[in-house]
Design an enzyme around this catalytic site. Structure first.
Site, PDB file in Angstrom:
ATOM      1  N   ASP A  37      -3.400  14.136  21.340  1.00 52.98           N
ATOM      2  CA  ASP A  37      -2.168  13.837  20.610  1.00 52.98           C
ATOM      3  C   ASP A  37      -2.201  14.312  19.167  1.00 52.98           C
ATOM      4  OD1 ASP A  37      -1.280  12.697  22.906  1.00 52.98           O
ATOM      5  OD2 ASP A  37      -1.257  10.631  22.180  1.00 52.98           O
ATOM      6  N   ASP A  74       0.817  -1.213   0.000  1.00 52.13           N
ATOM      7  CA  ASP A  74       0.000   0.000   0.000  1.00 52.13           C
ATOM      8  C   ASP A  74       0.851   1.263   0.000  1.00 52.13           C
ATOM      9  OD1 ASP A  74      -2.474  -1.271  -0.105  1.00 52.13           O
ATOM     10  OD2 ASP A  74      -2.573  -1.518   2.067  1.00 52.13           O
ATOM     11  N   ARG A 105       3.497  14.759  24.388  1.00 51.49           N
ATOM     12  CA  ARG A 105       2.664  15.668  25.176  1.00 51.49           C
ATOM     13  C   ARG A 105       1.462  16.091  24.343  1.00 51.49           C
ATOM     14  NH1 ARG A 105       7.684  17.851  27.365  1.00 51.49           N
ATOM     15  NH2 ARG A 105       7.874  19.348  25.651  1.00 51.49           N
ATOM     16  N   GLN A 152       4.196   9.860   4.596  1.00 52.33           N
ATOM     17  CA  GLN A 152       5.384   9.835   3.737  1.00 52.33           C
ATOM     18  C   GLN A 152       5.990  11.205   3.492  1.00 52.33           C
ATOM     19  OE1 GLN A 152       3.792   7.773   0.293  1.00 52.33           O
ATOM     20  NE2 GLN A 152       4.189   5.756   1.165  1.00 52.33           N
ATOM     21  N   ASP A 199      -4.595  10.346   3.927  1.00 53.81           N
ATOM     22  CA  ASP A 199      -4.872  11.247   5.044  1.00 53.81           C
ATOM     23  C   ASP A 199      -3.766  12.270   5.256  1.00 53.81           C
ATOM     24  OD1 ASP A 199      -2.803   9.715   6.378  1.00 53.81           O
ATOM     25  OD2 ASP A 199      -4.321   8.291   7.018  1.00 53.81           O
ATOM     26  N   THR A 218     -10.155   3.528   6.006  1.00 54.89           N
ATOM     27  CA  THR A 218      -9.804   2.163   6.403  1.00 54.89           C
ATOM     28  C   THR A 218      -8.343   2.047   6.835  1.00 54.89           C
ATOM     29  OG1 THR A 218      -9.359   1.631   4.085  1.00 54.89           O
ATOM     30  CG2 THR A 218     -11.556   1.109   4.930  1.00 54.89           C
TER      31      THR A 218
END
Length: 280
Positions: A163, A59, A144, A235, A135, A174
């Site tokens: 976070d 993927d 933190r 990436q 995404d 997915t």
């Protein structure tokens, strides 16, 4: 759809995929197509006349190929040479027959919308921008929690504290978002999915927004030395300081994945992620 020239891409660090690339290269040439092997996607725009990208890998490689091919309008047929292969059009075991079917015009092109992300300084100067297929993840560079002010189409939304946050396409629902508790969204639905990462509130849950307009995130930190990172598909990474703005919108270009009849989103959901399997 018939093709005239194909580019076969594999990750240069995955040298074990070279023999398969050469085998598929010979197959394409046997069918009277112009074909070349590519290990550097920055060279894809120079492949004059190319009308198909065949991607060998998992993927991660498919994400790279989709981002490179989308602005050129090129469809991608991905052969799963990795582990999960959720985005792939076939498995490596039957890739020869599958590619031959695609070259014979039996493939189905599935358009998928992508995110455009622009990272700006507090004064509005552009730091960097890029496409994301799955995404854009904004998360702390330290262990933190931090705050994210959120604006959607000029309207102030809730402030996230935790976070970070995942902004995903339906295709990306997915991926990391699912692992963080987000819902699964069919890929043809044009929406943004906002999934908080470890929110410090029981009242902050995943949010679905229409994919028109823009979402703007502005981080704020407790300590001056703190930073966050905006990561595209895991990436491409941009460092974020306090006051930086991350502007996310629907891209004007779409990725085009090729599948074959019988291999659709819901069948892959069942095969790869065991969706609906009561024995899980």
């Amino acid at each position: 759809m018939k093709f005239k020239r194909t580019v076969i891409f594999y990750n240069a660090f995955k040298t074990h995929n070279r023999p398969l690339a050469e085998e598929l290269l010979a197959l394409a040439r046997k069918k009277n197509l112009r074909a070349d092997i590519l290990t550097d996607l920055s060279l894809l725009p120079a492949q004059q006349g190319a009308d198909l990208v065949v991607c060998l890998g998992g993927d991660g490689s498919t994400l790279q190929a989709a981002r490179a091919a989308a602005p050129l309008g090129l469809p991608v047929f991905s052969v799963n040479c990795g582990t999960l292969g959720f985005l792939s059009g076939c498995e490596v075991q039957n890739c020869r027959q599958a590619l031959e079917a695609v070259l014979d015009g039996k493939g189905i092109i599935n358009p998928r919308f992508m995110l455009h992300t622009a990272v700006k300084t507090a004064s509005g100067a552009l730091i960097g921008e890029g496409l994301a297929f799955n995404d854009c993840v904004i998360r702390s560079a330290q262990a933190r929690a931090f705050s994210l002010e959120t604006d959607f189409n000029g309207r102030e939304l809730q402030k996230y504290f935790g976070d970070g946050i995942i902004v995903s396409t339906p295709t990306g629902s997915t991926a990391y978002s699912l692992a963080a508790g987000g819902p699964i969204i069919a890929p043809e639905v044009d929406v943004f999915l906002l999934t908080p990462i470890c929110p410090h509130s029981l009242g902050q849950r995943p949010l679905i927004l229409p994919a028109d307009g823009a979402i703007i995130f502005t981080p704020a930190f407790k300590y001056p030395e703190d930073q966050a990172t905006a990561s595209l598909d895991g990436q491409i990474n941009f460092p974020l300081e306090a006051g930086s703005r991350v502007v996310i919108s629907r891209s004007t270009v779409r990725a085009r994945l090729i599948t074959l009849p019988g291999r659709d989103f819901f069948s892959i959901l069942g095969q790869k992620l065991k969706w609906g399997n009561r024995s899980c």
